[in-house]
Scaffold this motif. Structure first.
Motif, PDB file in Angstrom:
ATOM      1  N   HIS A 171       0.866  -1.174   0.000  1.00 48.54           N
ATOM      2  CA  HIS A 171       0.000   0.000   0.000  1.00 48.54           C
ATOM      3  C   HIS A 171       0.904   1.225   0.000  1.00 48.54           C
ATOM      4  O   HIS A 171       1.915   1.255   0.704  1.00 48.54           O
ATOM      5  CB  HIS A 171      -0.891  -0.019   1.251  1.00 48.54           C
ATOM      6  CG  HIS A 171      -1.616   1.264   1.488  1.00 48.54           C
ATOM      7  ND1 HIS A 171      -2.655   1.687   0.703  1.00 48.54           N
ATOM      8  CD2 HIS A 171      -1.431   2.234   2.412  1.00 48.54           C
ATOM      9  CE1 HIS A 171      -3.079   2.864   1.141  1.00 48.54           C
ATOM     10  NE2 HIS A 171      -2.348   3.216   2.181  1.00 48.54           N
ATOM     11  N   TYR A 172       0.554   2.250  -0.795  1.00 44.33           N
ATOM     12  CA  TYR A 172       1.377   3.445  -0.918  1.00 44.33           C
ATOM     13  C   TYR A 172       0.574   4.678  -0.528  1.00 44.33           C
ATOM     14  O   TYR A 172      -0.619   4.751  -0.788  1.00 44.33           O
ATOM     15  CB  TYR A 172       1.889   3.612  -2.349  1.00 44.33           C
ATOM     16  CG  TYR A 172       2.598   2.383  -2.872  1.00 44.33           C
ATOM     17  CD1 TYR A 172       3.731   1.889  -2.238  1.00 44.33           C
ATOM     18  CD2 TYR A 172       2.129   1.714  -4.000  1.00 44.33           C
ATOM     19  CE1 TYR A 172       4.374   0.762  -2.708  1.00 44.33           C
ATOM     20  CE2 TYR A 172       2.777   0.594  -4.475  1.00 44.33           C
ATOM     21  CZ  TYR A 172       3.898   0.120  -3.829  1.00 44.33           C
ATOM     22  OH  TYR A 172       4.538  -1.001  -4.287  1.00 44.33           O
ATOM     23  N   GLU A 173       1.288   5.639   0.045  1.00 51.07           N
ATOM     24  CA  GLU A 173       0.666   6.889   0.480  1.00 51.07           C
ATOM     25  C   GLU A 173       1.578   8.051   0.078  1.00 51.07           C
ATOM     26  O   GLU A 173       2.792   7.992   0.278  1.00 51.07           O
ATOM     27  CB  GLU A 173       0.510   6.852   1.998  1.00 51.07           C
ATOM     28  CG  GLU A 173       0.104   8.142   2.632  1.00 51.07           C
ATOM     29  CD  GLU A 173       0.169   8.082   4.151  1.00 51.07           C
ATOM     30  OE1 GLU A 173      -0.532   8.900   4.764  1.00 51.07           O
ATOM     31  OE2 GLU A 173       0.903   7.253   4.719  1.00 51.07           O
ATOM     32  N   VAL A 174       0.996   9.100  -0.486  1.00 52.42           N
ATOM     33  CA  VAL A 174       1.750  10.308  -0.804  1.00 52.42           C
ATOM     34  C   VAL A 174       1.984  11.053   0.512  1.00 52.42           C
ATOM     35  O   VAL A 174       1.041  11.394   1.211  1.00 52.42           O
ATOM     36  CB  VAL A 174       0.982  11.211  -1.800  1.00 52.42           C
ATOM     37  CG1 VAL A 174       1.750  12.501  -2.049  1.00 52.42           C
ATOM     38  CG2 VAL A 174       0.719  10.475  -3.107  1.00 52.42           C
ATOM     39  N   VAL A 175       3.262  11.303   0.838  1.00 53.88           N
ATOM     40  CA  VAL A 175       3.587  12.040   2.067  1.00 53.88           C
ATOM     41  C   VAL A 175       4.148  13.424   1.770  1.00 53.88           C
ATOM     42  O   VAL A 175       4.323  14.228   2.684  1.00 53.88           O
ATOM     43  CB  VAL A 175       4.549  11.247   2.986  1.00 53.88           C
ATOM     44  CG1 VAL A 175       3.875   9.990   3.501  1.00 53.88           C
ATOM     45  CG2 VAL A 175       5.849  10.918   2.285  1.00 53.88           C
ATOM     46  N   GLY A 176       4.425  13.696   0.507  1.00 53.83           N
ATOM     47  CA  GLY A 176       4.882  15.015   0.098  1.00 53.83           C
ATOM     48  C   GLY A 176       4.793  15.133  -1.402  1.00 53.83           C
ATOM     49  O   GLY A 176       4.962  14.147  -2.125  1.00 53.83           O
ATOM     50  N   GLU A 177       4.493  16.324  -1.882  1.00 51.23           N
ATOM     51  CA  GLU A 177       4.460  16.535  -3.334  1.00 51.23           C
ATOM     52  C   GLU A 177       4.850  17.957  -3.646  1.00 51.23           C
ATOM     53  O   GLU A 177       4.542  18.880  -2.891  1.00 51.23           O
ATOM     54  CB  GLU A 177       3.110  16.150  -3.930  1.00 51.23           C
ATOM     55  CG  GLU A 177       1.908  16.806  -3.331  1.00 51.23           C
ATOM     56  CD  GLU A 177       0.608  16.234  -3.886  1.00 51.23           C
ATOM     57  OE1 GLU A 177       0.609  15.467  -4.860  1.00 51.23           O
ATOM     58  OE2 GLU A 177      -0.435  16.575  -3.331  1.00 51.23           O
ATOM     59  N   TRP A 178       5.562  18.095  -4.775  1.00 51.28           N
ATOM     60  CA  TRP A 178       6.077  19.383  -5.197  1.00 51.28           C
ATOM     61  C   TRP A 178       5.789  19.549  -6.682  1.00 51.28           C
ATOM     62  O   TRP A 178       6.168  18.706  -7.495  1.00 51.28           O
ATOM     63  CB  TRP A 178       7.581  19.462  -4.941  1.00 51.28           C
ATOM     64  CG  TRP A 178       7.903  19.368  -3.493  1.00 51.28           C
ATOM     65  CD1 TRP A 178       8.047  20.402  -2.616  1.00 51.28           C
ATOM     66  CD2 TRP A 178       8.093  18.171  -2.718  1.00 51.28           C
ATOM     67  NE1 TRP A 178       8.322  19.928  -1.362  1.00 51.28           N
ATOM     68  CE2 TRP A 178       8.344  18.559  -1.390  1.00 51.28           C
ATOM     69  CE3 TRP A 178       8.050  16.804  -3.022  1.00 51.28           C
ATOM     70  CZ2 TRP A 178       8.568  17.643  -0.373  1.00 51.28           C
ATOM     71  CZ3 TRP A 178       8.280  15.883  -2.011  1.00 51.28           C
ATOM     72  CH2 TRP A 178       8.530  16.307  -0.702  1.00 51.28           C
ATOM     73  N   PRO A 179       5.118  20.640  -7.063  1.00 53.73           N
ATOM     74  CA  PRO A 179       4.820  20.857  -8.474  1.00 53.73           C
ATOM     75  C   PRO A 179       6.086  21.185  -9.251  1.00 53.73           C
ATOM     76  O   PRO A 179       6.948  21.942  -8.760  1.00 53.73           O
ATOM     77  CB  PRO A 179       3.847  22.030  -8.469  1.00 53.73           C
ATOM     78  CG  PRO A 179       4.078  22.729  -7.168  1.00 53.73           C
ATOM     79  CD  PRO A 179       4.562  21.698  -6.209  1.00 53.73           C
ATOM     80  N   LEU A 180       6.209  20.603 -10.423  1.00 49.91           N
ATOM     81  CA  LEU A 180       7.296  20.943 -11.329  1.00 49.91           C
ATOM     82  C   LEU A 180       6.974  22.292 -11.960  1.00 49.91           C
ATOM     83  O   LEU A 180       5.817  22.719 -11.975  1.00 49.91           O
ATOM     84  CB  LEU A 180       7.457  19.866 -12.408  1.00 49.91           C
ATOM     85  CG  LEU A 180       7.725  18.442 -11.899  1.00 49.91           C
ATOM     86  CD1 LEU A 180       7.806  17.478 -13.075  1.00 49.91           C
ATOM     87  CD2 LEU A 180       8.972  18.367 -11.049  1.00 49.91           C
ATOM     88  N   THR A 181       7.993  22.958 -12.496  1.00 55.09           N
ATOM     89  CA  THR A 181       7.782  24.225 -13.171  1.00 55.09           C
ATOM     90  C   THR A 181       6.838  23.990 -14.354  1.00 55.09           C
ATOM     91  O   THR A 181       7.030  23.029 -15.105  1.00 55.09           O
ATOM     92  CB  THR A 181       9.130  24.799 -13.657  1.00 55.09           C
ATOM     93  OG1 THR A 181       9.952  25.007 -12.501  1.00 55.09           O
ATOM     94  CG2 THR A 181       8.954  26.102 -14.402  1.00 55.09           C
ATOM     95  N   PRO A 182       5.826  24.825 -14.529  1.00 53.47           N
ATOM     96  CA  PRO A 182       4.872  24.610 -15.643  1.00 53.47           C
ATOM     97  C   PRO A 182       5.584  24.581 -16.994  1.00 53.47           C
ATOM     98  O   PRO A 182       6.602  25.242 -17.201  1.00 53.47           O
ATOM     99  CB  PRO A 182       3.931  25.819 -15.544  1.00 53.47           C
ATOM    100  CG  PRO A 182       4.030  26.247 -14.123  1.00 53.47           C
ATOM    101  CD  PRO A 182       5.448  25.968 -13.703  1.00 53.47           C
TER     102      PRO A 182
END
Length: 184
Positions: A171-182
């Motif tokens: 089972h996987y959980e997102v613990v952090g996310e960062w948008p890439l430059t558009p």
């Protein structure tokens, strides 16, 4: 925490791939496999293994910096293959050079944070099934998906994922996310 870095395909790409994979699960070659669940489908950039709180605190600002320096890019799930008789996967096409550079930068950020990184060469793929303890003939299944060409989508987010292993599927959980430059 057991962590890895990934790009997640959008729900529409996941549903499209599922429609292509669903019939394969019923074939004689597919019935004995451990199929990964749709909710776990991802493109792994780097395996980090066990990460403690201090390492995580050092890693997160580095990931934010990497995301800022790498542009969102267009990908599609396409083709298929196998890792011997152990795993069936779908491939990736599109701007795979940008994906590779993101993977290399993410692994480097982990190393600079004191985190050991799996040193296997990066190969863009999404794992569909594993054979478990019994070896399986995955050639026919990979052949059935060889011409698969999914919709194009934008890889726009770098995700830090936590994995939970044990009885049953991972089972996987997102613990952090960062948008890439558009995209420009």
């Amino acid at each position: 925490m057991r962590l890895f870095l990934a790009v997640l395909p959008p729900e529409s790409a996941v549903q499209e791939l599922d429609a292509a994979v669903r019939p394969l699960r019923m074939l004689p070659q597919g019935t004995g496999l451990r199929w990964t669940g749709l909710e776990s489908w991802h493109l792994t950039l780097a395996f980090l293994g066990h990460v403690d709180a201090e390492q995580l605190a050092a890693l997160e600002p580095r990931l934010a910096h990497i995301a800022h320096e790498h542009a969102a890019h267009r990908l599609r799930l396409a083709g298929a293959g196998r890792f011997g008789d152990r795993a069936l996967w779908v491939g990736v096409s599109g701007d795979t050079l940008a994906l590779r550079k993101l993977a290399e930068a993410a692994a480097d950020a982990a190393r600079r944070s004191g985190i050991g990184v799996d040193e296997r060469p990066f190969r863009a793929h999404l794992t569909l099934a594993r054979s478990g303890t019994a070896r399986a003939d995955l050639k026919a299944l990979a052949g059935a998906l060889a011409d698969f060409q999914g919709e194009e989508w934008t890889a726009g987010t770098l995700c830090l994922m936590r994995s939970y292993l044990g009885a049953g599927p991972a089972h996987y959980e997102v613990v952090g996310e960062w948008p890439l430059t558009p995209e420009s």
